[in-house]
Write an enzyme that holds these catalytic residues in place. Structure first.
Site, PDB file in Angstrom:
ATOM      1  N   HIS A 167       0.830  -1.211   0.000  1.00  0.00           N
ATOM      2  CA  HIS A 167       0.000   0.000   0.000  1.00  0.00           C
ATOM      3  C   HIS A 167       0.860   1.255   0.000  1.00  0.00           C
ATOM      4  O   HIS A 167       0.478   2.272   0.568  1.00  0.00           O
ATOM      5  CB  HIS A 167      -0.906   0.002   1.237  1.00  0.00           C
ATOM      6  CG  HIS A 167      -1.954  -1.060   1.209  1.00  0.00           C
ATOM      7  ND1 HIS A 167      -2.769  -1.337   2.271  1.00  0.00           N
ATOM      8  CD2 HIS A 167      -2.332  -1.911   0.222  1.00  0.00           C
ATOM      9  CE1 HIS A 167      -3.603  -2.317   1.953  1.00  0.00           C
ATOM     10  NE2 HIS A 167      -3.353  -2.688   0.716  1.00  0.00           N
TER      11      HIS A 167
HETATM   12  C1  LIG Z   1       0.407  -7.566  -4.563  1.00  0.00           C
HETATM   13  C2  LIG Z   1      -0.482  -6.404  -4.228  1.00  0.00           C
HETATM   14  C3  LIG Z   1      -1.627  -6.614  -3.465  1.00  0.00           C
HETATM   15  C4  LIG Z   1      -2.466  -5.549  -3.149  1.00  0.00           C
HETATM   16  N1  LIG Z   1      -3.669  -5.804  -2.532  1.00  0.00           N
HETATM   17  C5  LIG Z   1      -4.578  -4.810  -2.446  1.00  0.00           C
HETATM   18  C6  LIG Z   1      -5.914  -5.073  -2.061  1.00  0.00           C
HETATM   19  O1  LIG Z   1      -6.313  -6.228  -1.819  1.00  0.00           O
HETATM   20  N2  LIG Z   1      -6.788  -4.035  -1.957  1.00  0.00           N
HETATM   21  C7  LIG Z   1      -6.398  -2.760  -2.227  1.00  0.00           C
HETATM   22  O2  LIG Z   1      -7.214  -1.848  -2.082  1.00  0.00           O
HETATM   23  N3  LIG Z   1      -5.145  -2.481  -2.607  1.00  0.00           N
HETATM   24  C8  LIG Z   1      -4.237  -3.474  -2.764  1.00  0.00           C
HETATM   25  N4  LIG Z   1      -2.999  -3.196  -3.244  1.00  0.00           N
HETATM   26  C9  LIG Z   1      -2.629  -1.792  -3.489  1.00  0.00           C
HETATM   27  C10 LIG Z   1      -3.300  -1.172  -4.711  1.00  0.00           C
HETATM   28  O3  LIG Z   1      -3.432  -2.109  -5.740  1.00  0.00           O
HETATM   29  C11 LIG Z   1      -2.462   0.038  -5.148  1.00  0.00           C
HETATM   30  O4  LIG Z   1      -2.431   0.981  -4.091  1.00  0.00           O
HETATM   31  C12 LIG Z   1      -3.024   0.730  -6.379  1.00  0.00           C
HETATM   32  O5  LIG Z   1      -3.236  -0.175  -7.419  1.00  0.00           O
HETATM   33  C13 LIG Z   1      -2.070   1.826  -6.809  1.00  0.00           C
HETATM   34  O6  LIG Z   1      -2.574   2.481  -7.940  1.00  0.00           O
HETATM   35  P1  LIG Z   1      -1.690   3.512  -8.765  1.00  0.00           P
HETATM   36  O7  LIG Z   1      -2.539   3.989  -9.869  1.00  0.00           O
HETATM   37  O8  LIG Z   1      -1.105   4.493  -7.833  1.00  0.00           O
HETATM   38  O9  LIG Z   1      -0.451   2.672  -9.311  1.00  0.00           O
HETATM   39  P2  LIG Z   1      -0.431   1.354 -10.215  1.00  0.00           P
HETATM   40  O10 LIG Z   1      -1.753   0.686 -10.228  1.00  0.00           O
HETATM   41  O11 LIG Z   1       0.749   0.568  -9.775  1.00  0.00           O
HETATM   42  O12 LIG Z   1      -0.212   1.907 -11.678  1.00  0.00           O
HETATM   43  C14 LIG Z   1       0.964   2.447 -12.171  1.00  0.00           C
HETATM   44  C15 LIG Z   1       1.048   2.069 -13.639  1.00  0.00           C
HETATM   45  O13 LIG Z   1       2.037   2.870 -14.263  1.00  0.00           O
HETATM   46  C16 LIG Z   1       2.843   2.061 -15.071  1.00  0.00           C
HETATM   47  N5  LIG Z   1       4.145   2.708 -15.165  1.00  0.00           N
HETATM   48  C17 LIG Z   1       5.017   2.939 -14.154  1.00  0.00           C
HETATM   49  N6  LIG Z   1       6.097   3.578 -14.615  1.00  0.00           N
HETATM   50  C18 LIG Z   1       5.904   3.757 -15.935  1.00  0.00           C
HETATM   51  C19 LIG Z   1       6.668   4.363 -16.967  1.00  0.00           C
HETATM   52  N7  LIG Z   1       7.846   4.916 -16.714  1.00  0.00           N
HETATM   53  N8  LIG Z   1       6.177   4.356 -18.236  1.00  0.00           N
HETATM   54  C20 LIG Z   1       4.972   3.808 -18.503  1.00  0.00           C
HETATM   55  N9  LIG Z   1       4.203   3.222 -17.563  1.00  0.00           N
HETATM   56  C21 LIG Z   1       4.672   3.203 -16.299  1.00  0.00           C
HETATM   57  C22 LIG Z   1       2.877   0.740 -14.371  1.00  0.00           C
HETATM   58  O14 LIG Z   1       3.256  -0.318 -15.222  1.00  0.00           O
HETATM   59  C23 LIG Z   1       1.459   0.623 -13.859  1.00  0.00           C
HETATM   60  O15 LIG Z   1       0.605   0.025 -14.797  1.00  0.00           O
HETATM   61  C24 LIG Z   1      -2.135  -4.236  -3.558  1.00  0.00           C
HETATM   62  C25 LIG Z   1      -0.984  -4.023  -4.329  1.00  0.00           C
HETATM   63  C26 LIG Z   1      -0.172  -5.092  -4.681  1.00  0.00           C
HETATM   64  C27 LIG Z   1       1.029  -4.835  -5.546  1.00  0.00           C
END
Ligand SMILES: Cc1cc2nc3c(=O)[nH]c(=O)nc-3n(C[C@H](O)[C@H](O)[C@H](O)COP(=O)(O)OP(=O)(O)OC[C@H]3O[C@@H](n4cnc5c(N)ncnc54)[C@H](O)[C@@H]3O)c2cc1C
Ligand SMILES: *[C@@H]1O[C@H](CO)[C@@H](O)[C@H](O)[C@H]1NC(C)=O
Ligand SMILES: *[C@@H]1O[C@H](CO)[C@@H](O)[C@H](O)[C@H]1NC(C)=O
Length: 626
Positions: free
Chosen positions: A554
């Site tokens: 998280h």
């Molecule tokens: C194993 C795991 C279990 C989890 N379990 C839960 C759960 O049960 N419930 C819950 O609420 N949360 C859970 N979480 C946390 C939740 O999924 C994250 O907080 C949330 O998805 C984050 O969203 P985000 O948009 O910030 O980042 P992300 O969803 O990580 O998205 C970032 C995206 O940007 C892309 N990216 C990064 N750098 C670049 C670049 N330089 N160029 C192009 N693309 C790029 C990545 O590939 C990715 O697709 C979990 C996370 C993980 C990893």
């Protein structure tokens, strides 16, 4: 009927290979992208040309990026481009209980922390494993599907920190906007929404263990409740991002339905290496990215939106000259604006080393049940043990004595009941995800009979109000070097004490009549490096937690939201980067203080709200919300 065949093959190969191969490498190689069941849903790939212009360029198709791509392209005159480093989801990533699998595939960026002082001491390489999604849908494809929002005061805190528009009353409509609640009892709740893109449902499967959990809560004086409703504290069955028993990632929810919009293009396998900023006018002009080995520059007429996640967004900002001047200088990066990027890293840490053993079969879900042809057949109709979201069967939110500074009703510890446990990890998948060594597993669980290992479950306490704060820095000016991550778990002494209260609460749960009916006991082989302490003493648990502390993934906060007067903030309450025009950050990194919740739902909410902020700033209509 592809699924049962795949599962049987995997079962056979792994069973045979367990002793001979490095399990980690094995699984990694096995999951070269496999086709998904509903292939027709795939988002078409588009490759932008050098110098091309868009109104908005969104970096990263994760929890936030997919929502933005959808909402911004609702304005038909806006040309929107979404760039994502990864590719498609697949067949396995759809299966809720197999969530831990995905961390050992190329869908994971594979970050690890630096060596921690008080955490992850006995994990592989003595570092914490920090999976992050590299796939359309981002970490919403790797995550454990749990849909949890946090306590209203978590958001009122954000507003009190000077972030106008982020109080609970103001953000609740955005939670509801994206939601399509499928749980009958909650359809009339004022806290839930119907008709949004994101399906929220329970996994359909339960065993008598679920009933025991509910009864245990009642025995201990807790209500069985909707923790996304009026009261957070209580016991519940996890609400999950699940559709007909399959994972409902943000890619599936927000991107696939609009994949043929003419003004929306999605470029997969496209890794952004830099945001192009005019250092004189301080305007973000576009981005530089790599696809198929070619480097290209493309331009944004209105805005560049950074949604690369807590690690990715902070890294890209710093590589583009937006970060702490001292630090950038050391790496030879020219500072465009001096900003506290990378500080304020917060996370939820859990202790998942314990296993609770029952004397009755068919209460727990183990590897063998999950891999059985019956389970596979049931999954085809959206039922059975494979639909248990990430293996989580129950949630409890409590306030310990270390959370007494919080208002009444605000939890500081969560417990997740897992339908299985680490002891039952016969094939090494969960070990690989968490970074637990085979040696450790053998020492702690090796002497348990197979029957006991299979009839074991977990009650993992999570520190949801951490006081410790970490930091992310660059390792070098080269994009391919992963950043240095120092989460600093248990830096504040209360954090360890509070999590230990969680371990004690788990013991209270198993001592209830509801669990004693099954002779439930805590497995009591001491951890290898904690043998000096008496098992079950306070010191023992402190030691144990520091040995196998594990992140719940998280991580938030590296591009903190706050008013310009707050020297620790990076973006404004409209999510614009301070001191730069045309650049917003919209993802988990903007969170100023981690909510007492899983973070996926909050990030989707942030992206919904951000979409409206952007429309407002460009004088476009926004929908009226309830
Ligand atoms: C194993 C795991 C279990 C989890 N379990 C839960 C759960 O049960 N419930 C819950 O609420 N949360 C859970 N979480 C946390 C939740 O999924 C994250 O907080 C949330 O998805 C984050 O969203 P985000 O948009 O910030 O980042 P992300 O969803 O990580 O998205 C970032 C995206 O940007 C892309 N990216 C990064 N750098 C670049 C670049 N330089 N160029 C192009 N693309 C790029 C990545 O590939 C990715 O697709 C979990 C996370 C993980 C990893
Ligand atoms: C960055 O690192 C990669 C991998 O180590 C290397 O191939 C590449 O040449 C480096 N780039 C620069 C600009 O140094
Ligand atoms: C399990 O343990 C409980 C409590 O000791 C006992 O009442 C019950 O009969 C046991 N069940 C089995 C199947 O052994």
């Amino acid at each position: 009927m592809r699924l049962p065949i795949y599962l049987l093959i995997i079962l056979n190969i792994t069973g045979a290979s367990l002793e001979r191969f490095n399990v980690f490498d094995f699984w990694t190689n096995l999951f070269r992208p496999l086709p998904r069941v509903d292939k027709e849903g795939f988002v078409p790939d588009y490759t932008p040309k050098e110098g091309q212009e868009y109104d908005f360029i969104v970096i990263g198709a994760g929890s936030a990026g997919c929502v933005l791509a959808n909402r911004l392209s609702e304005i038909t005159q806006w040309k929107v481009l979404l760039l994502e480093a990864g590719g498609n989801e697949n067949f396995f990533s759809d299966i809720p209980i197999f969530a831990p699998f995905l961390s050992i595939t190329p869908m994971n960026w594979g970050y690890t922390s630096d060596v921690e002082a008080k955490a992850c001491r006995d994990l592989r390489g003595k570092v914490c494993y920090m999976p992050r999604g590299k796939v359309l849908g981002g970490s919403s494809v790797l995550n454990f599907l749990i849909y949890q929002r946090g306590h209203p005061e978590d958001y009122n805190d954000w507003a009190r920190m000077g972030n106008e528009g982020w109080s609970y009353k103001e953000i609740l409509p955005y939670f509801k906007k994206s939601e399509n609640i499928k749980i009958n009892d909650l359809k009339n709740s004022i806290y839930h929404g119907i008709g949004g893109y994101l399906d929220i449902d329970y996994g359909s499967y339960s065993t008598p263990l679920n009933e025991a959990f509910k009864k245990a809560g009642e025995e201990l004086g807790y209500e069985w409740n909707d923790p996304n409703g009026e009261k957070v504290i209580g016991f519940s069955k996890p609400q999950a991002t699940i559709r007909n028993g399959r994972r409902c990632s943000t890619s599936k929810a927000f991107l696939e339905p609009v994949r043929f919009r003419r003004n929306l293009k999605v470029s997969k396998y496209s890794t952004v290496t830099k945001i192009l900023i005019d250092s004189f006018t301080k305007v973000a002009k576009g981005v530089e990215f790599m696809k198929n080995g070619k480097r290209k520059r493309i331009f944004a007429r209105r805005e560049v939106i950074l949604s690369a996640g807590t690690f990715g967004s902070a890294q890209l900002l710093m590589l583009s000259g937006l970060g702490p001047e001292q630090h950038l200088k050391q790496l030879g990066i020219n500072t465009v604006v001096n900003l506290p990027v990378g500080y304020n890293l917060q996370d939820h840490v859990t202790f998942s080393g314990n296993a609770f053993i029952v004397n009755t079969t068919n209460l727990c879900v183990n590897d063998l049940i999950a891999a059985s042809p019956t389970s596979a057949a049931l999954y085809m109709i959206g039922q059975g043990p494979l639909t248990v979201p990430g293996g989580a069967a129950g949630l409890a939110f409590i306030q310990t004595k270390y959370g007494k500074d919080l208002a009444k009703g605000r939890p500081d510890i969560e417990l997740v009941m897992g339908a299985g446990s680490l002891a039952g990890d016969l094939f090494g998948i969960i070990r690989s995800m968490l970074g637990v060594t085979d040696q450790w597993y053998k020492e702690v669980y090796g002497r348990l009979t197979l029957r006991d290992r299979q009839n074991s479950f977990a009650l993992n306490p999570i520190l949801i109000r951490p006081r410790s704060v970490g930091r992310l820095t660059l390792r070098s000016a080269n994009f391919t070097d992963q950043p240095k991550i120092n989460p600093n778990y248990f830096d504040h002494p209360n954090d360890l004490l509070a999590l230990k209260e969680g371990v004690r609460f788990a013991q209270k749960i198993i001592n209830t009549k509801a669990f004693q009916r099954y002779g439930t006991r805590l497995h009591d082989t001491p951890f290898p490096n904690c043998k000096d302490y008496r098992f079950d003493s306070e010191e023992y648990w402190e030691c144990a937690i520091m040995q196998t502390s594990i992140t719940l993934d998280h991580q938030v906060g590296t591009c903190k939201m706050g008013p310009p007067t707050d020297p620790t903030s990076v973006v404004s309450s409209r999510l614009l980067v301070h001191g730069i025009k045309g650049l917003r950050v919209v993802d988990a990194s903007i969170i100023p203080r981690i909510p007492a919740s899983h973070t996926h739902a909050p990030v989707v909410m942030i992206a919904e709200k951000a979409s409206d902020l952007i429309k407002e700033d460009w004088n476009m209509p926004t929908e009226s919300l309830r």
